[in-house]
Enzyme design. Structure first.
Site, PDB file in Angstrom:
ATOM      1  N   TRP A 285       0.940  -1.097   0.072  1.00 24.34           N
ATOM      2  CA  TRP A 285       0.144  -0.106  -0.008  1.00 24.34           C
ATOM      3  C   TRP A 285       0.722   1.209   0.065  1.00 24.34           C
ATOM      4  O   TRP A 285       0.372   2.423  -0.545  1.00 24.34           O
ATOM      5  CB  TRP A 285      -1.078   0.007   1.209  1.00 24.34           C
ATOM      6  CG  TRP A 285      -2.143  -0.337   1.083  1.00 24.34           C
ATOM      7  CD1 TRP A 285      -2.619  -1.623   1.478  1.00 24.34           C
ATOM      8  CD2 TRP A 285      -3.256  -0.028   0.295  1.00 24.34           C
ATOM      9  NE1 TRP A 285      -3.962  -2.063   0.936  1.00 24.34           N
ATOM     10  CE2 TRP A 285      -4.552  -1.004   0.471  1.00 24.34           C
ATOM     11  CE3 TRP A 285      -3.632   1.169  -0.429  1.00 24.34           C
ATOM     12  CZ2 TRP A 285      -5.890  -0.670  -0.357  1.00 24.34           C
ATOM     13  CZ3 TRP A 285      -4.713   1.299  -0.831  1.00 24.34           C
ATOM     14  CH2 TRP A 285      -5.756   0.383  -0.983  1.00 24.34           C
ATOM     15  N   TRP A 313     -17.438  22.485   2.082  1.00 27.56           N
ATOM     16  CA  TRP A 313     -16.902  22.219   3.440  1.00 27.56           C
ATOM     17  C   TRP A 313     -17.429  23.179   4.305  1.00 27.56           C
ATOM     18  O   TRP A 313     -17.616  24.413   4.034  1.00 27.56           O
ATOM     19  CB  TRP A 313     -15.506  22.248   3.261  1.00 27.56           C
ATOM     20  CG  TRP A 313     -14.822  21.246   2.483  1.00 27.56           C
ATOM     21  CD1 TRP A 313     -14.081  21.519   1.262  1.00 27.56           C
ATOM     22  CD2 TRP A 313     -14.952  19.647   2.590  1.00 27.56           C
ATOM     23  NE1 TRP A 313     -13.661  20.273   0.707  1.00 27.56           N
ATOM     24  CE2 TRP A 313     -14.309  19.043   1.550  1.00 27.56           C
ATOM     25  CE3 TRP A 313     -15.173  18.797   3.669  1.00 27.56           C
ATOM     26  CZ2 TRP A 313     -14.019  17.770   1.115  1.00 27.56           C
ATOM     27  CZ3 TRP A 313     -15.381  17.525   3.399  1.00 27.56           C
ATOM     28  CH2 TRP A 313     -14.729  16.739   2.126  1.00 27.56           C
TER      29      TRP A 313
HETATM   30  P1  FAD Z   1       1.668  -2.333   9.743  1.00 29.79           P
HETATM   31  O1  FAD Z   1       0.305  -2.722   9.847  1.00 29.79           O
HETATM   32  O2  FAD Z   1       2.669  -2.891  10.542  1.00 29.79           O
HETATM   33  O3  FAD Z   1       2.424  -2.213   8.109  1.00 29.79           O
HETATM   34  C1  FAD Z   1       3.579  -2.292   7.917  1.00 29.79           C
HETATM   35  C2  FAD Z   1       3.752  -0.959   6.923  1.00 29.79           C
HETATM   36  O4  FAD Z   1       3.121  -1.092   5.752  1.00 29.79           O
HETATM   37  C3  FAD Z   1       3.536   0.575   7.453  1.00 29.79           C
HETATM   38  O5  FAD Z   1       4.612   0.804   8.429  1.00 29.79           O
HETATM   39  C4  FAD Z   1       3.329   1.241   6.386  1.00 29.79           C
HETATM   40  O6  FAD Z   1       4.539   1.774   6.068  1.00 29.79           O
HETATM   41  C5  FAD Z   1       2.840   0.386   5.436  1.00 29.79           C
HETATM   42  N1  FAD Z   1       1.102   0.538   5.614  1.00 29.79           N
HETATM   43  C6  FAD Z   1       0.344  -0.145   6.318  1.00 29.79           C
HETATM   44  N2  FAD Z   1      -0.869   0.249   6.428  1.00 29.79           N
HETATM   45  C7  FAD Z   1      -0.973   1.111   5.288  1.00 29.79           C
HETATM   46  C8  FAD Z   1      -1.935   2.014   4.700  1.00 29.79           C
HETATM   47  N3  FAD Z   1      -3.328   1.960   4.912  1.00 29.79           N
HETATM   48  N4  FAD Z   1      -1.414   2.823   3.505  1.00 29.79           N
HETATM   49  C9  FAD Z   1       0.089   2.732   3.155  1.00 29.79           C
HETATM   50  N5  FAD Z   1       0.657   2.100   3.754  1.00 29.79           N
HETATM   51  C10 FAD Z   1       0.467   1.323   4.718  1.00 29.79           C
HETATM   52  N6  FAD Z   1       1.126   5.618   6.986  1.00 29.79           N
HETATM   53  C11 FAD Z   1       2.017   6.347   7.069  1.00 29.79           C
HETATM   54  O7  FAD Z   1       3.170   5.673   7.032  1.00 29.79           O
HETATM   55  N7  FAD Z   1       2.474   7.735   7.149  1.00 29.79           N
HETATM   56  C12 FAD Z   1       1.157   8.470   7.249  1.00 29.79           C
HETATM   57  O8  FAD Z   1       1.505   9.535   7.264  1.00 29.79           O
HETATM   58  C13 FAD Z   1      -0.002   7.914   7.191  1.00 29.79           C
HETATM   59  N8  FAD Z   1      -1.059   8.729   7.365  1.00 29.79           N
HETATM   60  C14 FAD Z   1      -2.195   8.219   7.380  1.00 29.79           C
HETATM   61  C15 FAD Z   1      -3.351   9.007   7.421  1.00 29.79           C
HETATM   62  C16 FAD Z   1      -4.801   8.231   7.714  1.00 29.79           C
HETATM   63  C17 FAD Z   1      -6.008   9.214   7.884  1.00 29.79           C
HETATM   64  C18 FAD Z   1      -5.025   6.869   7.485  1.00 29.79           C
HETATM   65  C19 FAD Z   1      -6.228   6.359   7.454  1.00 29.79           C
HETATM   66  C20 FAD Z   1      -3.641   6.302   7.484  1.00 29.79           C
HETATM   67  C21 FAD Z   1      -2.447   6.629   7.310  1.00 29.79           C
HETATM   68  N9  FAD Z   1      -1.218   5.910   7.083  1.00 29.79           N
HETATM   69  C22 FAD Z   1      -0.106   6.664   7.338  1.00 29.79           C
HETATM   70  C23 FAD Z   1      -1.608   4.544   7.055  1.00 29.79           C
HETATM   71  C24 FAD Z   1      -1.494   3.692   8.285  1.00 29.79           C
HETATM   72  O9  FAD Z   1      -2.153   4.021   9.333  1.00 29.79           O
HETATM   73  C25 FAD Z   1      -0.006   3.362   9.016  1.00 29.79           C
HETATM   74  O10 FAD Z   1       0.791   3.362   7.913  1.00 29.79           O
HETATM   75  C26 FAD Z   1       0.052   2.266   9.953  1.00 29.79           C
HETATM   76  O11 FAD Z   1      -0.852   2.743  10.825  1.00 29.79           O
HETATM   77  C27 FAD Z   1       1.344   2.408  10.523  1.00 29.79           C
HETATM   78  O12 FAD Z   1       1.325   1.221  11.610  1.00 29.79           O
HETATM   79  P2  FAD Z   1       2.403   0.248  11.377  1.00 29.79           P
HETATM   80  O13 FAD Z   1       3.757   0.355  10.993  1.00 29.79           O
HETATM   81  O14 FAD Z   1       2.075  -0.600  12.743  1.00 29.79           O
HETATM   82  O15 FAD Z   1       1.634  -0.677  10.073  1.00 29.79           O
END
Ligand code: FAD
Length: 481
Positions: A285, A313
């Site tokens: 993603w 908005w």
């Molecule tokens: P894990 O579940 O362990 O996933 C591993 C890695 O996969 C993450 O570290 C991340 O790099 C990637 N990943 C996971 N979910 C997503 C996703 N939905 N979209 C894109 N990449 C993903 N992620 C960010 O890295 N930076 C942000 O600024 C960011 N802003 C967000 C804003 C909103 C409104 C939402 C809904 C999501 C956002 N995310 C963002 C995506 C996601 O929430 C985070 O990547 C995730 O919560 C990070 O936690 P983790 O490393 O434990 O994820």
């Protein structure tokens, strides 16, 4: 910029560090070291506006510590880190000229490809070669294409195409020895960059939660592989559980590469391959978000779907402030916003709920939320943050439709049934019965009294009625397109 003189006999190379603050699996650094020349490891602090996303306050805290860690690792290997401020093109040209550098090495970071190309052209004109490498994503955006050779706009076929390319390359080991260069002595002082908050030091609790730097990233990955991966698929939606990797800030700063995370999940004993695939899918993603950003560099500021340009908005400053402070009266929203404030991080499920609440219940433009997250998240990422906000708003590519409005009551009850997550961040509700933990406003007076909750005093009444707000948002949406 003051004049800096080189005294090394063999002409050095520059490694320009950006979102790749690591030694291992750093293709640009490895290639530079292989030349056998002295390495000027350079990090440039540019003015706001040079990047597609301004450096947020929480990220600035992270960057400070990450640069310290990088400097220490480089020094341990025999090198050093040169910190300089200014427009990248000027700093690179100046250092190259002063030290007689023939080649600049860097890893592509895609958020500003056009600008990187301009910098490369200018350096080449000045007689300095540029070598750009891949490593920030699982695959280069240009390598994952539809049958018609176009970038994907829908995730599922993107994911299929990415998998069809095969595994990402095996991670490279960190160079054992790096020949340094005397120029590093001309480094600016990191403390003078004022990246840390002082009065008040709101980042003080971050140190209990995070260890910025490559070693911290590696440790986080190992813990996740041992303790989280086996239950990732089901557990990742439960915010009270520490099941997800929490690698996002490390990935955002490039302290670990996605290829390292991908390969670490291979062949883990007793872990079902479906869990591994699901984790890798989430990593993909991130690649997908970058594909969108490369195609549409204004992802953080303009609706991908221009029909949303007409959306009406509203902006109520008081409501916006209440949302940022975790004072909306909806516990799952408030717990998420307070987790964000306390840790610079929020669980993914709760990010979706809080974003939906801002956009649809309060009808505040998604860009206001994107900006707030950019400033307060330690993992703020120019592609992921913008793409995710547009996803929730419904204005993005492959977005959740606008009419999918998260119900904060049901979301809380489904994903945090006993209210464990809510109680962790909202101590004022700790003693409230499970039955009312996600809807204190519906609790009878004696239940509130027993739990020590006084609505409007110890915990706010709901800012809006969710069902009325929902109808209002759907009515406004009718005018879109
Ligand atoms: P894990 O579940 O362990 O996933 C591993 C890695 O996969 C993450 O570290 C991340 O790099 C990637 N990943 C996971 N979910 C997503 C996703 N939905 N979209 C894109 N990449 C993903 N992620 C960010 O890295 N930076 C942000 O600024 C960011 N802003 C967000 C804003 C909103 C409104 C939402 C809904 C999501 C956002 N995310 C963002 C995506 C996601 O929430 C985070 O990547 C995730 O919560 C990070 O936690 P983790 O490393 O434990 O994820």
């Amino acid at each position: 910029m003051e004049t800096i003189l080189a005294d090394d006999t063999s002409s050095p190379v520059i490694v320009w560090f950006r979102r790749d603050l690591r030694l291992a699996d750093n293709a640009a650094l490895s290639a530079a070291v292989e030349t056998g020349r002295p390495v000027i490891a350079l990090f440039i602090r540019e003015a706001a506006g040079a990047s597609s996303m301004p450096l947020g306050a929480a990220q600035a805290w992270w960057l400070h510590h990450s640069l310290l860690a990088l400097k220490a690792s480089l020094q341990q290997a025999g090198g050093d880190l040169l910190l300089l401020s200014g427009p990248a093109e000027d700093v690179l040209a100046h250092v190259a000229a002063e030290a007689g550098v023939e080649t600049v090495y860097f890893n592509r970071c895609y958020e500003r490809d056009e600008r990187d190309r301009g910098i490369a052209r200018a350096l080449k004109q000045a007689g300095v070669a540029v070598q750009a490498f891949h490593g920030q994503l699982l695959s280069e955006p240009s390598a994952v294409r539809t049958g018609a050779g176009k970038p994907f706009r829908v995730f599922t076929p993107f994911w299929k195409a990415l998998q069809a390319l095969g595994e990402p390359r095996e991670p490279m080991a960190a160079p054992k020895a790096i020949a340094g260069h005397s120029l590093s002595a001309a480094s600016e002082n990191l403390d003078d960059w004022n990246l840390l908050p002082v009065r008040p030091n709101w980042a003080a609790p971050f140190v209990d939660v995070w260890t910025p730097g490559e070693a911290g990233a590696r440790e986080r990955l190992e813990t996740f592989i041992e303790e989280g991966l086996g239950n990732y698929k089901a557990g990742r939606d439960i915010p009270a559980l520490e099941v997800t990797s929490r690698l996002s800030p490390h990935l955002a700063h490039g302290e670990i590469s996605p290829a390292q995370a991908w390969h670490a999940a291979t062949g883990v004993p007793d872990v079902d391959p479906a869990q591994v695939t699901h984790f890798r899918r989430e990593l993909a993603w991130r690649d997908f978000s970058y594909t969108l950003l490369v195609e549409f560099p204004e992802l953080a500021t303009r609706n991908w779907n221009p029909s949303f340009d007409d959306f009406q908005w509203t902006f109520d400053e008081r409501q916006f402030r209440a949302w940022t402070k975790g004072q909306t009266g909806y516990p799952i929203v408030d717990a998420g916003m307070r987790q964000l404030w306390q840790e610079g991080y929020m669980h993914n499920r709760v990010r979706m709920i809080t974003a939906s609440f801002l956009i649809k219940d309060l009808m505040i433009d998604w860009r206001k939320g994107e900006e707030w997250f950019s400033d307060t998240l330690v993992d703020a990422d120019p592609a992921n943050n913008a793409a995710s906000w547009q996803w929730v708003a419904g204005s993005g590519a492959d977005a959740s439709p606008f009419f999918r409005i998260f119900n904060p009551l049901l979301q809380g009850e489904k994903f945090d049934p006993g209210g464990e997550y809510v109680r962790r961040y909202l101590p004022e509700l700790d003693k409230l019965d499970d039955k009312y933990i996600h809807r204190p406003f519906a609790a009878p007076e004696d239940v509130l009294q027993k739990a020590g909750v006084v609505l409007g005093e110890t915990y706010p009444r709901p800012l809006v009625d969710h069902f009325e707000a929902r109808d209002r948002a759907l009515a406004a949406y009718k005018n879109v397109g």
